[in-house]
Design a protein around this motif. Structure first.
Motif, PDB file in Angstrom:
ATOM      1  N   TRP A 109       0.830  -1.203   0.000  1.00  0.00           N
ATOM      2  CA  TRP A 109       0.000   0.000   0.000  1.00  0.00           C
ATOM      3  C   TRP A 109       0.859   1.245   0.000  1.00  0.00           C
ATOM      4  O   TRP A 109       0.568   2.218  -0.682  1.00  0.00           O
ATOM      5  N   ALA A 110       1.928   1.220   0.788  1.00  0.00           N
ATOM      6  CA  ALA A 110       2.814   2.376   0.839  1.00  0.00           C
ATOM      7  C   ALA A 110       3.407   2.642  -0.546  1.00  0.00           C
ATOM      8  O   ALA A 110       3.433   3.778  -1.030  1.00  0.00           O
ATOM      9  N   MET A 111       3.856   1.581  -1.203  1.00  0.00           N
ATOM     10  CA  MET A 111       4.501   1.736  -2.504  1.00  0.00           C
ATOM     11  C   MET A 111       3.494   2.032  -3.612  1.00  0.00           C
ATOM     12  O   MET A 111       3.849   2.574  -4.645  1.00  0.00           O
ATOM     13  N   LEU A 112       2.234   1.683  -3.374  1.00  0.00           N
ATOM     14  CA  LEU A 112       1.193   2.028  -4.349  1.00  0.00           C
ATOM     15  C   LEU A 112       1.162   3.544  -4.534  1.00  0.00           C
ATOM     16  O   LEU A 112       1.113   4.051  -5.657  1.00  0.00           O
ATOM     17  N   MET A 113       1.221   4.247  -3.405  1.00  0.00           N
ATOM     18  CA  MET A 113       1.193   5.710  -3.480  1.00  0.00           C
ATOM     19  C   MET A 113       2.383   6.224  -4.278  1.00  0.00           C
ATOM     20  O   MET A 113       2.246   7.084  -5.146  1.00  0.00           O
TER      21      MET A 113
END
Lengths: 259, 259
Positions: free
Chosen positions: A192-196
Motif C-alpha cells: 500500500w505504501a509503494m502504491l502511493m
C-alpha cells in the motif's frame, strides 16, 4: 451493565480519531487557516459523498486495488519461494544472500527513474515496485522462520523417517508459518505504501494516488484527504483479512498466546 | 521364555568426538544386553555419554566402533521397531493431540489411524482429547501424549530420554506409576536414561550406572522382581545407598545406625 471486551477495544481505539476530528473541526472553523489548506471535516465528508456517488471514483479504487493485489501476490509468492530456497540451502544462501542484502538497502523509490527508463510510463513499472516492496519482507521472514525451526523438530522427523518434500511440507513450513505470515502482513502494508509512490511518481490517469495528485494540483485538500482516508481504510481492511487468515491457519499456536 | 522380540545388545562400543582437533572419548568399551521385555535404566550424571548411547540405539548416531544390535541385527538408522520419548514432549504445536499421536502412522489409512490413535489415547488416559492442541495441556498430559505417539507405532523397544525430567515432583511420581503400568501392559523392552535414582529403582529390573569422561559402565545393579515397589521400604533404601556410594555421595554412617 458489563461491556464486552470487543466493544471496549473498539471504544478505546476510537478515542484518538475522535479527538483528532474535534481538534480539526475547531482549528478549521477558527479561521486561522485558509479553508483550501485545511478544509473542515464537513467539507471532506461532502467531497467523500460526491466522490463516491460518481462512478469514476470506483474506477480509481479498482485501478489501485488491482495494482496492489497483483504486485502483492507476485511479490509474496516469489518472496516465499526465494526465502524457502535460501532457508533450506546454505549454498543458495551463500550465492544469493549477499547480493540480496545489499540491494534491499536501496529504498525502492530510488529505482523508479531507472525502471521508467527501461519500461516506460506504463503499468509494468508501477506493479514492479509494489512487487519488490512485498518481496523483501516475505523473503526475509520466510528465511528467518525456516532457520529458526528448532533442531529438535528435525531430530523428531528423522526418527519418524520424514525427509525431502514431506519434511518441508509437514514440518518446516508449518513450523515457520508464524514468521511467514508476519512477513506477508508486512508485505501488504509495504504494498500500500509503494502504491502511493507508484501512482504519484509514475503518472497515470487512474488510481487513488492520481486523485490525491489532482487534489494537490487544484488546491483541493478535501480531495487529498478523501484519498488518504480511502487508502487507509482499504489498507486496514485488507490487513485485517490477511491477519484473520493467518490466525485461522495457525490455530494451535494462537491458543498458546492467549493462555 | 520364548524368544521375544526386542532384545538390544551393545557390544564393545566406543565413540569419540573430535572437539577443536582434539579427540574426546565419550563412550569407552560399553557392553550391555537389554533383554526383551525388561525395564532397564541408564543412570549417570550429565556428560557421561548416556544421551549419546541412546542416540546410537535410536539410530541417529551411526559412526562408532563396536556393535549395536537389535535381535541380532545391526542398527542402521531409526526404525519403527523403536519408539522414543524425549525429555521435552516435542509435540508439534500446530497439530492436534490426535494428529500428533498419528505422526508416525502415515502409511495407514484413515480408519486404521483413528483406531490406533483412540486406542493409545485411551491407554494413557486421555480419551476425548484428540481435538485439543498441545498448548492446552499440562506438562504431564503432554508427556502422556508423547508416550502415546511413541507407542502407537507398536515398537518392540521404547527408549525414554529423561522422560519425566521436566515435570514437578508429584506429577513425576504419578507418571512413574503410569510408565510401570504401560510397561506391564505392553510387555515391551523399555530403556530409560535418567539421573533420578529413585525413579530408576522404582521402575527398573536392572540399573546401569555410568561415570563420565570417558563414559564407562561402573556397575550393573539387578533389582529384585517384586512390584509395585515401596519407595519407603528398607530394601529400596539399601539399593539407593548402594547407588549413592557409586557416586561418592553415600553417608559416612550407614543409615541403619544413623536413625
Amino acid at each position: 451493565m458489563s461491556i464486552s471486551k470487543k466493544t471496549k477495544a473498539f471504544l478505546g481505539g476510537s478515542i484518538v480519531p475522535l479527538v483528532l476530528v474535534i481538534v480539526w473541526q475547531y482549528v478549521a472553523s477558527s479561521g486561522y487557516i485558509a479553508s483550501f489548506i485545511l478544509p473542515s471535516p464537513g467539507k471532506v465528508i461532502d467531497t467523500f459523498v460526491t466522490n463516491f456517488v460518481e462512478k469514476a471514483y470506483a474506477t480509481h479504487i479498482a485501478a489501485s486495488l488491482k495494482r496492489v493485489m497483483i504486485g502483492f501476490l507476485i511479490g509474496t509468492v516469489s518472496g516465499f519461494s526465494f526465502g524457502l530456497l535460501m532457508g533450506l540451502s546454505r549454498t543458495a544462501e551463500k550465492i544469493f544472500g549477499p547480493f540480496f542484502n545489499v540491494i534491499r538497502q536501496v529504498p525502492i523509490i530510488g529505482f523508479i527513474p531507472l525502471i521508467i527508463m527501461w519500461f516506460g510510463v506504463t503499468e509494468l513499472p508501477r506493479i514492479m515496485i509494489i512487487t519488490v516492496a512485498a518481496f523483501y519482507p516475505v523473503t526475509l521472514n520466510t528465511f528467518a522462520g525456516i532457520r529458526n525451526v528448532p533442531k529438535e523438530y528435525f531430530e523428531l522427523s528423522s526418527v519418524y523417517g520424514y525427509k525431502g518434500l514431506k519434511l518441508i511440507r509437514r514440518i518446516v513450513i508449518p513450523a515457520a508459518l508464524p514468521s511467514i505470515t508476519t512477513g506477508i502482513t508486512l508485505a501488504l502494508g509495504m504494498s500500500w505504501a509503494m502504491l502511493m509512490a507508484a501512482e504519484l511518481f509514475i503518472q497515470t490517469y487512474f488510481g487513488i494516488g492520481t486523485r490525491i495528485q489532482l487534489g494537490r494540483d487544484k488546491f483541493n485538500m478535501a480531495l487529498v484527504i478523501v484519498g488518504i482516508i480511502t487508502v487507509g481504510s482499504l489498507g486496514f481492511f485488507m490487513t485485517t483479512i490477511v491477519e484473520q487468515l493467518a490466525k485461522a491457519l495457525d490455530r494451535g499456536r494462537i491458543i498458546q498466546k492467549e493462555n | 521364555m520364548s524368544v521375544a522380540k526386542g532384545t538390544l545388545e551393545i557390544r564393545n562400543l566406543s565413540k569419540t568426538y573430535v572437539v577443536d582437533n582434539n579427540p574426546l572419548q565419550i563412550l569407552k568399551n560399553i557392553n550391555i544386553t537389554f533383554p526383551a521385555g525388561a525395564f532397564v535404566s541408564i543412570l549417570g550424571s550429565s556428560g557421561c555419554g548416556k544421551t549419546t548411547l541412546l542416540r546410537i540405539m535410536l539410530g541417529l548416531e551411526t559412526s562408532y566402533d563396536g556393535d549395536a544390535l537389535i535381535d541380532g541385527e545391526k542398527i542402521e538408522g531409526p526404525g519403527s521397531n523403536r519408539g522414543i520419548v524425549f525429555q521435552d514432549h516435542r509435540l508439534l504445536p500446530w497439530l492436534t493431540v490426535g494428529e500428533n499421536v498419528a505422526f508416525g502412522l502415515d502409511k495407514l489409512n484413515r480408519k486404521a489411524k483413528k483406531l490406533l490413535v483412540d486406542e493409545h489415547l485411551k491407554l494413557v488416559g486421555l480419551s476425548g482429547f484428540e481435538g485439543a492442541y498441545p498448548a492446552q495441556l499440562s506438562g504431564g498430559m503432554a508427556q502422556r501424549v508423547a508416550i502415546a505417539r511413541a507407542l502407537s507405532n507398536k515398537p518392540e523397544i521404547l527408549l525414554l530420554d529423561e522422560p519425566l525430567g521436566a515435570l514437578d515432583a508429584l506429577t513425576r511420581m504419578y507418571m512413574q506409576k503410569e510408565l510401570e503400568r504401560l510397561w506391564e501392559l505392553e510387555k515391551i523392552t523399555m530403556i530409560m536414561v535418567t539421573h533420578d535414582i529413585d525413579e530408576a529403582i522404582y521402575l527398573s529390573d536392572k540399573i546401569i550406572i555410568m561415570s563420565s569422561r570417558p563414559g564407562i559402565i561402573n556397575k550393573i545393579i539387578n533389582i529384585p522382581a517384586t512390584r509395585p515397589r515401596d519407595r519407603a521400604s528398607s530394601e529400596f533404601m539399601q539399593i539407593k545407598a548402594e547407588i549413592l556410594n557409586e557416586f561418592h555421595l553415600g553417608s559416612e554412617y550407614p543409615f541403619a545406625y544413623a536413625i
